[in-house]
Design a protein around this motif. Structure first.
Motif, PDB file in Angstrom:
ATOM      1  N   VAL A 157      -8.561  31.903  18.274  1.00 18.22           N
ATOM      2  CA  VAL A 157      -9.371  31.418  17.827  1.00 18.22           C
ATOM      3  C   VAL A 157      -9.453  32.410  16.380  1.00 18.22           C
ATOM      4  CG1 VAL A 157     -11.472  33.060  18.441  1.00 18.22           C
ATOM      5  CG2 VAL A 157     -10.005  31.030  20.464  1.00 18.22           C
ATOM      6  N   VAL A 162     -13.011  31.575  14.435  1.00 21.36           N
ATOM      7  CA  VAL A 162     -14.165  31.214  14.947  1.00 21.36           C
ATOM      8  C   VAL A 162     -15.302  33.089  15.091  1.00 21.36           C
ATOM      9  CG1 VAL A 162     -15.164  31.244  17.482  1.00 21.36           C
ATOM     10  CG2 VAL A 162     -13.348  30.107  17.092  1.00 21.36           C
ATOM     11  N   VAL A 167     -17.772  26.077  19.133  1.00 17.88           N
ATOM     12  CA  VAL A 167     -16.341  25.898  19.101  1.00 17.88           C
ATOM     13  C   VAL A 167     -16.240  24.392  19.833  1.00 17.88           C
ATOM     14  CG1 VAL A 167     -16.393  27.820  20.548  1.00 17.88           C
ATOM     15  CG2 VAL A 167     -14.291  26.676  19.628  1.00 17.88           C
ATOM     16  N   ALA A 181     -13.367  32.479  22.640  1.00 16.46           N
ATOM     17  CA  ALA A 181     -13.480  32.458  21.247  1.00 16.46           C
ATOM     18  C   ALA A 181     -15.097  33.424  21.977  1.00 16.46           C
ATOM     19  CB  ALA A 181     -14.414  30.546  21.605  1.00 16.46           C
ATOM     20  N   SER A 186     -18.512  33.719  19.516  1.00 16.02           N
ATOM     21  CA  SER A 186     -18.763  32.186  19.683  1.00 16.02           C
ATOM     22  C   SER A 186     -20.098  31.923  20.285  1.00 16.02           C
ATOM     23  CB  SER A 186     -17.873  31.458  19.701  1.00 16.02           C
ATOM     24  OG  SER A 186     -18.762  30.065  19.858  1.00 16.02           O
TER      25      SER A 186
END
Length: 651
Positions: A157, A162, A167, A181, A186
């Motif tokens: 990640v 990210v 994602v 993530a 994210s």
């Protein structure tokens, strides 16, 4: 009609904290032991409720947490752990969202599990209750899917960048990369997974955290659930070596921008699938088998990826970085080119196969950051990482195996360095005989009549306190991270290596258990059964560790640790599938008077020192061999006799 939950003899043994032989004896000795309700004569199955009632009446039911108790029921369910856990998760999600009609509908499907599910939800809350069960599902075990380790998922990640964006993981599995993530910030997480139960579980994990997204079921290559959509990052641990991936149906698919993947190169289909779902300028990181970097059948596509600037880095990882693969795997870092930009002149190849995993991951992050900031710079860390000109890579083979593209280290060993290693090795070897504990054989028959007690029994009689294993409210790995201060935490790797506590309390370790001198710590997962006696105070017990605290009036800690690590206990406590997960409650300890325990404990202590010296000698020997080989290969050393060297010095 309510479903009858059944349990095997092996599972009864685990539930009671005893060996399988004890269960066989109970069946023979006790007429009221529950009769089989299914299975076969060789592998009978018993009614779980009846067995629990019998164990409770006999005082043989080991103390287990509510989450462990519920997990036993989930495992025993006829629908299988994944499907049953998905139903539990959906029920908890309905409670989290206040959807009473859905909750009532799901309650009918859960039947006998419902009281335990409600109790767990009341104790931890809906989200944490699901996490408690999810951690047990994700742990290594027979019939469980292999999850990408959290440390590796976090690395992937990070490399993909990210950070607050969307994602996609098109091979979601148990959702490890999507969880990473989310940890990285994210705000939209999407995935697709062939196993619909796993897809449902991953989506439930996201929903219970109110993370927008979708995890679809189905085959990503044959039936792309996100066709035409692009994301800010793609992270993926695709299946390896699946040659029946759909080439016959997908030969003219628009995703094959860099060439139609041969039937024997399914991983390159996944790579191009990932690129097709990236917005221009965004990155994808895929975990790949090492052969993809060098197989002749894939060289044309590798060349096209390099020429277009889509393949930005290949990083070789240490062997065993992701189960069940023991070989060093590769991380491929891909980037969707911007339409108007010229292709980069260099690609990063890093060989991070050797060394301690944690330090290597930090080093990988640092070298990628340096390369991404200045992709045209002449980056070269001898023997580790090199920004290689793309023109040099486009040879006949286009072999992108990182180890084959590194410059040799310029440093050569000095004579003083060699002599120091030799002296240290000689000193350690000289001390070895004195470290071997003296032993004498017991009289004939003494061993056969020695009485033993299980750890579970020692706990019941007050000779021992058993704590853990601790599982956190956050990441299920055993290494607290993300904090730079606070209390030190002893991790499973620290116990295995014999090193000092290396973790930090990340605020999610509950409860806080401070270690004291004389505690014995045992990892739940390790290559072999390990028991370490704590010699210093001031650290916390980490995740996935048992803490055994002996009553000093009844048990000597060194005697206990020595008994636990016996080969018989390694077999007794490990899972029946042959995996390396241990239940220390089943371990057997000899019943000896305290003075005799202390004598044995002193011997075990010397034996540990002997083992440590043996390992030190092996490490020094390997270092001496490496230095000598490097010196001979590099020209700073040549074969010769010690007398000749001394003669040269005098001259």
């Amino acid at each position: 009609m309510q479903e009858t939950l059944t349990i095997t003899a092996a599972e009864i043994a685990r539930l009671a904290g005893v060996g399988r032989a004890a269960v066989s004896n109970w069946r023979k000795r006790f007429a009221d032991f529950p009769s089989p309700v299914g299975g076969t004569a060789a592998s009978p199955e018993f009614d779980l409720a009846q067995v629990e009632q019998w164990l409770r009446e006999q005082g043989k039911l080991a103390e287990v947490s509510r989450a462990d108790r519920l997990w036993h029921h989930v495992v025993a369910s006829k629908n299988g752990p994944a499907a049953t856990l998905a139903d539990v998760g959906a029920y908890l999600l309905a409670g989290h969202r206040g959807e009473q009609q859905a909750r009532k509908r799901l309650a009918k499907r859960l039947a006998d599990l419902l009281p335990e599910v409600d109790a767990l939800g009341d104790e931890f809350g809906q989200q944490a209750a699901f996490d408690q069960l999810w951690q047990r599902f994700s742990a290594p075990g027979p019939g469980r899917p292999f999850a990408t380790p959290d440390e590796l998922a976090d690395l992937m990640v990070d490399l993909a960048g990210v950070d607050g964006g969307s994602v996609l993981d098109p091979a979601t599995g148990t959702g490890a990369t999507l969880r990473a993530a989310v940890r990285a910030g994210s705000t939209f997480a999407h995935g697709q997974e062939l196993d619909v139960d796993l897809a449902r579980l991953a989506e439930l994990w996201l929903a219970l955290r109110d993370v927008p997204g979708e995890v679809a079921g189905g085959d990503s290559l044959r039936a792309d659930a996100f066709a035409g959509r692009v994301f800010d990052a793609v992270v993926c641990h695709p299946p390896f070596g699946v040659t029946n991936w759909g080439l016959e149906d997908l030969g003219y698919d628009q995703r094959w921008e860099y060439g139609v993947p041969p039937r024997t190169e399914p991983e390159l289909a996944w790579a191009q699938h990932a690129l097709a779902h990236l917005r221009p300028g965004a990155y994808a990181v895929l975990l790949m088998p090492p052969t993809v970097a060098g197989r002749r059948g894939a060289r044309r596509i590798r060349g096209q990826l390099l020429r277009a600037g889509a393949l930005r880095a290949i990083i070789a990882l240490p062997g065993g970085s992701a189960a069940p693969h023991a070989v060093p795997l590769h991380l491929w870092v891909l980037r969707r080119p911007l339409g108007e930009e010229s292709a980069p002149a260099r690609a990063l190849l890093a060989d991070a196969v050797d060394g301690q995993q944690r330090d290597l991951y930090r080093r990988v992050r640092a070298v990628w950051k340096a390369f991404a900031a200045a992709p045209e710079a002449d980056l070269d860390e001898a023997g580790f990482a090199r920004a290689v000109p793309v023109i040099d890579l486009l040879d006949e083979e286009i072999d992108l195996t990182p180890a084959r593209r590194q410059t040799a280290g310029a440093r050569q060993p000095t004579e003083i360095e060699l002599e120091r290693v030799k002296e240290r090795l000689a000193a350690v070897v000289k001390d070895l005989p004195g470290l071997i504990p003296e032993t004498i054989p017991e009289p004939d028959g003494a061993t056969a009549t020695a009485a033993t007690a299980s750890v579970a029994e020692l706990v019941r009689i007050g000779a021992l306190q058993l704590i853990g294993p601790i599982r956190s409210t956050g990441s299920p790995d055993d290494e607290p991270s993300g904090a730079t201060g606070g209390l030190r935490v002893l991790t499973g790797r620290d116990v295995a290596s014999g090193g000092e506590a290396s973790g930090w309390d990340d605020g999610q370790l509950q409860p806080h258990v401070s270690l004291v001198r004389g505690d014995v710590v045992v990892p739940t997962v390790a290559p072999r059964l390990i028991a370490r006696v704590i010699a210093t105070e001031g650290t916390l017990l980490g995740r996935n560790l048992y803490l055994l605290r002996p009553n000093p009036a009844a048990l000597d800690p060194w005697f206990l640790a020595g008994q636990l690590r016996a080969s018989a206990n390694e077999r007794q406590t490990s899972s029946l599938s042959g995996t390396t997960r241990y239940d220390v409650r089943r371990a057997q300890v000899r019943r000896l008077p305290l003075p005799e325990q202390r004598e044995h404990g002193a011997a075990y202590r010397r034996l540990e020192a002997f083992e440590s010296a043996i390992q030190q000698a092996a490490d020094l020997g390997a270092e001496l061999a490496r230095l000598t080989a490097d010196g001979l290969a590099g020209g700073s050393l040549r074969p010769g006799q010690p007398s000749a060297r001394r003669a040269r010095k005098k001259a």
